[in-house]
Write an enzyme that holds these catalytic residues in place. Structure first.
Site, mmCIF file in Angstrom:
data_model
loop_
_atom_site.group_PDB
_atom_site.id
_atom_site.type_symbol
_atom_site.label_atom_id
_atom_site.label_comp_id
_atom_site.label_asym_id
_atom_site.label_seq_id
_atom_site.Cartn_x
_atom_site.Cartn_y
_atom_site.Cartn_z
ATOM 1 N N SER A 153 23.718 3.250 -13.540
ATOM 2 C CA SER A 153 24.217 2.934 -12.210
ATOM 3 C C SER A 153 23.075 2.454 -11.309
ATOM 4 O O SER A 153 22.444 1.441 -11.607
ATOM 5 C CB SER A 153 24.957 4.143 -11.632
ATOM 6 O OG SER A 153 25.677 3.796 -10.481
ATOM 7 N N ASP A 251 35.650 0.002 -14.360
ATOM 8 C CA ASP A 251 34.546 0.191 -13.427
ATOM 9 C C ASP A 251 34.523 -0.990 -12.470
ATOM 10 O O ASP A 251 34.489 -2.143 -12.911
ATOM 11 C CB ASP A 251 33.226 0.260 -14.207
ATOM 12 C CG ASP A 251 32.000 0.469 -13.329
ATOM 13 O OD1 ASP A 251 32.150 0.600 -12.096
ATOM 14 O OD2 ASP A 251 30.885 0.505 -13.885
ATOM 15 N N HIS A 281 33.251 4.208 -14.579
ATOM 16 C CA HIS A 281 31.872 4.286 -14.117
ATOM 17 C C HIS A 281 31.377 5.720 -14.243
ATOM 18 O O HIS A 281 32.066 6.670 -13.885
ATOM 19 C CB HIS A 281 31.779 3.841 -12.649
ATOM 20 C CG HIS A 281 30.376 3.713 -12.161
ATOM 21 N ND1 HIS A 281 29.621 2.595 -12.396
ATOM 22 C CD2 HIS A 281 29.577 4.576 -11.476
ATOM 23 C CE1 HIS A 281 28.420 2.757 -11.865
ATOM 24 N NE2 HIS A 281 28.365 3.954 -11.297
#
Length: 310
Positions: A153, A251, A281
């Site tokens: 991320s 995501d 995600h």
């Protein structure tokens, strides 16, 4: 493919956002409360907390040695958390799994977080630890050939930025980069990528939450137009190390990660995309206990070790 049923169960139990302002201290405390006890963590040959004395200052790091060996490839890992969450502890299990499956010595970086530390403090910490790892190679048992960087991320954002900074500085020691569902474009206009609309609601990370979650970083001086903040905006991606980019079907950030890989390939960089069906995600951190979502660690091992010494 629909969201994995085990992920769906967890998502169904999460309360809907109530519009309250985000409280970093409370959110960090909530994360810390879910960290596994040391006795319940994946055992490795050695795990050591040390302080890396770098040009950016003293940076806490945790070094994971998977097994006894004469020399190791080294992987420097940057945790995710929208630049204001995450810690050595919240992502300890990710670093352990990376060490176990790759056979690399993993150095997890406890970089400075927004909003207390303004941009580019966290990024500088990450880059400085990479340089420190190369300088401390003999003490670390580094094989002198393989120096990878990885992150999930916002940590994937730092991977892309660190790779670019190293290239610009003429430091060619970084040999591999691994980005798990990276946030590489901090311009969150919904029309920029189809996945921002397709996965806007109901999959954990929601498109409407991107701006408030990243506001702590952006309000600290990080400009979304700056390629060190939005690496996808870099004009020339040539000369960067080979990349493995893991994305998740459900995501909002899926398409920017995949576009980044395409832009790398267009610049002559060896870049592989692996999209996980049924995943959302954060699945590598949150759902690697599901067998098919542990596979990214095996993919990372294959990526690193088939290209070892290249």
């Amino acid at each position: 493919m629909t969201i994995h049923p085990e992920i769906a169960k967890v998502l169904a139990a999460i309360p809907a956002p109530d519009g309250s302002p985000l409280d970093p201290a409370a959110m960090r405390a909530a994360e810390a409360a879910h960290v596994a006890a040391p006795a319940d963590r994946l055992p490795l040959h050695a795990v050591e907390d040390v302080t890396a004395v770098t040009k950016a200052g003293e940076v806490p790091v945790r070094i994971y040695t998977p097994a006894e060996a004469g020399a190791y490839g080294v992987l420097v890992y940057f945790h995710g958390g929208a630049f204001f969450l995450g810690s050595l502890d919240t992502h300890d299990h990710v670093a352990r799994a990376l060490a176990k499956e790759t056979g690399y010595k993993v150095i997890s970086v406890g970089y400075r977080l927004a909003p207390e530390a303004a941009f580019p403090a966290g990024l500088e910490d990450c880059y400085a630890v990479v340089r420190w790892a190369a300088e401390q190679g003999q003490a670390l048992g580094w094989d002198g050939r393989n120096l990878a960087i990885a992150g999930d991320s916002s940590g994937g954002n730092f991977v892309a930025a660190v790779a670019a900074k190293a290239h610009e500085d003429g430091f060619d020691g970084v040999t591999h980069q691994i980005l798990f569902y990276p946030s590489v474009d901090l311009d969150f206009a919904e029309d920029r990528y189809p996945s921002l609309r397709e996965n806007a609601v109901g999959f954990g990370l929601e498109t409407a939450g991107l701006k408030p979650f990243n506001a702590f970083y952006l309000n600290s001086g990080a400009d979304p137009a700056d390629p060190l903040v939005s690496p996808i905006k870099r004009g020339d991606l040539g000369g960067l190390p080979p990349a493995l980019i893991i994305t998740a079907e459900h995501d909002p950030l899926r398409d920017e990660g995949e576009l980044y890989a395409r832009r790398l390939r267009e610049a002559g960089v060896d870049a592989t995309v692996s999209r996980y069906a049924g995943a959302n995600h954060g699945f590598v951190q949150n759902f690697s206990w599901i067998p098919e979502f542990y596979r990214p660690f095996h993919e990372a091992a294959g990526f690193l070790n088939t290209r070892a010494g290249q």
